[in-house]
Scaffold this motif. Structure first.
Motif, mmCIF file in Angstrom:
data_model
loop_
_atom_site.group_PDB
_atom_site.id
_atom_site.type_symbol
_atom_site.label_atom_id
_atom_site.label_comp_id
_atom_site.label_asym_id
_atom_site.label_seq_id
_atom_site.Cartn_x
_atom_site.Cartn_y
_atom_site.Cartn_z
ATOM 1 N N LEU A 78 0.831 -1.212 0.000
ATOM 2 C CA LEU A 78 0.000 0.000 0.000
ATOM 3 C C LEU A 78 0.862 1.257 0.000
ATOM 4 N N LEU A 79 1.975 1.217 0.719
ATOM 5 C CA LEU A 79 2.881 2.355 0.743
ATOM 6 C C LEU A 79 3.485 2.603 -0.647
ATOM 7 N N LEU A 80 3.923 1.539 -1.305
ATOM 8 C CA LEU A 80 4.475 1.661 -2.658
ATOM 9 C C LEU A 80 3.415 2.128 -3.653
ATOM 10 N N LEU A 81 2.205 1.621 -3.504
ATOM 11 C CA LEU A 81 1.104 2.028 -4.383
ATOM 12 C C LEU A 81 0.815 3.514 -4.222
ATOM 13 N N ALA A 82 0.772 3.997 -2.988
ATOM 14 C CA ALA A 82 0.515 5.417 -2.737
ATOM 15 C C ALA A 82 1.632 6.278 -3.320
ATOM 16 N N ALA A 83 2.872 5.844 -3.178
ATOM 17 C CA ALA A 83 4.003 6.600 -3.719
ATOM 18 C C ALA A 83 3.947 6.661 -5.241
ATOM 19 N N SER A 84 3.601 5.553 -5.865
ATOM 20 C CA SER A 84 3.551 5.543 -7.331
ATOM 21 C C SER A 84 2.394 6.384 -7.856
ATOM 22 N N ILE A 85 1.275 6.400 -7.148
ATOM 23 C CA ILE A 85 0.134 7.215 -7.575
ATOM 24 C C ILE A 85 0.475 8.697 -7.482
ATOM 25 N N SER A 86 1.165 9.098 -6.400
ATOM 26 C CA SER A 86 1.509 10.517 -6.267
ATOM 27 C C SER A 86 2.563 10.937 -7.285
ATOM 28 N N ALA A 87 3.426 10.027 -7.698
ATOM 29 C CA ALA A 87 4.459 10.353 -8.687
ATOM 30 C C ALA A 87 3.930 10.267 -10.116
ATOM 31 N N ALA A 88 2.896 9.501 -10.349
ATOM 32 C CA ALA A 88 2.398 9.242 -11.700
ATOM 33 C C ALA A 88 1.995 10.493 -12.476
ATOM 34 N N PRO A 89 1.263 11.458 -11.893
ATOM 35 C CA PRO A 89 0.885 12.622 -12.697
ATOM 36 C C PRO A 89 2.091 13.386 -13.228
ATOM 37 N N HIS A 90 3.119 13.541 -12.402
ATOM 38 C CA HIS A 90 4.308 14.254 -12.847
ATOM 39 C C HIS A 90 5.000 13.492 -13.977
ATOM 40 N N MET A 91 5.198 12.194 -13.795
ATOM 41 C CA MET A 91 5.888 11.395 -14.805
ATOM 42 C C MET A 91 5.097 11.381 -16.101
ATOM 43 N N SER A 92 3.791 11.296 -15.992
ATOM 44 C CA SER A 92 2.943 11.318 -17.171
ATOM 45 C C SER A 92 3.104 12.645 -17.904
ATOM 46 N N SER A 93 3.130 13.737 -17.154
ATOM 47 C CA SER A 93 3.266 15.057 -17.767
ATOM 48 C C SER A 93 4.610 15.209 -18.470
ATOM 49 N N VAL A 94 5.669 14.723 -17.848
ATOM 50 C CA VAL A 94 6.997 14.823 -18.457
ATOM 51 C C VAL A 94 7.051 14.000 -19.735
ATOM 52 N N SER A 95 6.530 12.781 -19.692
ATOM 53 C CA SER A 95 6.564 11.946 -20.897
ATOM 54 C C SER A 95 5.700 12.554 -22.009
ATOM 55 N N GLU A 96 4.573 13.167 -21.647
ATOM 56 C CA GLU A 96 3.737 13.842 -22.649
ATOM 57 C C GLU A 96 4.485 15.028 -23.256
ATOM 58 N N LEU A 97 5.160 15.802 -22.406
ATOM 59 C CA LEU A 97 5.933 16.941 -22.903
ATOM 60 C C LEU A 97 7.001 16.485 -23.888
ATOM 61 N N LEU A 98 7.709 15.440 -23.526
ATOM 62 C CA LEU A 98 8.779 14.953 -24.396
ATOM 63 C C LEU A 98 8.239 14.415 -25.715
ATOM 64 N N THR A 99 7.097 13.755 -25.668
ATOM 65 C CA THR A 99 6.470 13.257 -26.892
ATOM 66 C C THR A 99 6.056 14.419 -27.797
ATOM 67 N N LEU A 100 5.433 15.425 -27.201
ATOM 68 C CA LEU A 100 5.019 16.595 -27.982
ATOM 69 C C LEU A 100 6.223 17.348 -28.545
ATOM 70 N N LEU A 101 7.295 17.432 -27.763
ATOM 71 C CA LEU A 101 8.513 18.087 -28.256
ATOM 72 C C LEU A 101 9.127 17.325 -29.423
ATOM 73 N N GLN A 102 9.095 16.010 -29.334
ATOM 74 C CA GLN A 102 9.605 15.180 -30.434
ATOM 75 C C GLN A 102 8.814 15.467 -31.713
ATOM 76 N N GLU A 103 7.503 15.562 -31.588
ATOM 77 C CA GLU A 103 6.654 15.870 -32.742
ATOM 78 C C GLU A 103 6.963 17.271 -33.275
ATOM 79 N N MET A 104 7.168 18.232 -32.356
ATOM 80 C CA MET A 104 7.478 19.597 -32.767
ATOM 81 C C MET A 104 8.830 19.645 -33.478
#
Length: 128
Positions: free
Chosen positions: A7-33
């Motif tokens: 449960l502790l690991l699950l909570a940590a991954s959930i709190s980190a997920a939005p940031h990691m998702s945003s970074v990967s989205e940014l990098l994908t969009l930059l690659q397209e640009m």
């Protein structure tokens, strides 16, 4: 005990997920640009830091991103610029302490490559 650790690991991954998702989205969009600016042969020249690791160059990176944002050829990437604005505070160290930054005017493609490196390194430093 295993359940508690899970449960502790699950909570940590959930709190980190939005940031990691945003970074990967940014990098994908930059690659397209980057691919689009290469294909369209965008003639825009942007002040680009010589050393992307120099903390004195963060505002230069943000200024270059603003140049891209206001260029008609990159208007179709407005989603990138919106997401970048949301992460800007997270990616930026204290800008008030910046000193001189060595720069060179380079193509939009080269600037985008440096921006991708900056985002990768800044997100790694934030996780550490």
């Amino acid at each position: 005990m295993k359940t508690h650790l899970y449960l502790l690991l699950l909570a940590a991954s959930i709190s980190a997920a939005p940031h990691m998702s945003s970074v990967s989205e940014l990098l994908t969009l930059l690659q397209e640009m980057r691919e689009s600016t290469t294909k369209d042969n965008l003639a825009l020249r942007i002040e680009t830091p010589d050393n992307i690791d120099d903390v004195n160059c963060v505002s230069t990176i943000f200024e270059g991103t603003e140049q891209l944002k206001h260029n008609p050829a990159t208007k179709k990437f407005s989603v990138f610029f919106q997401k970048f604005e949301r992460l800007k505070q997270f990616l930026a160290p204290n800008l008030a302490k910046e000193a001189k930054c060595d720069t060179e005017r380079k193509t939009a493609r080269m600037f985008i490559e440096k921006l991708m490196t900056f985002i990768r390194k800044a997100s790694k430093n934030a996780r550490a």
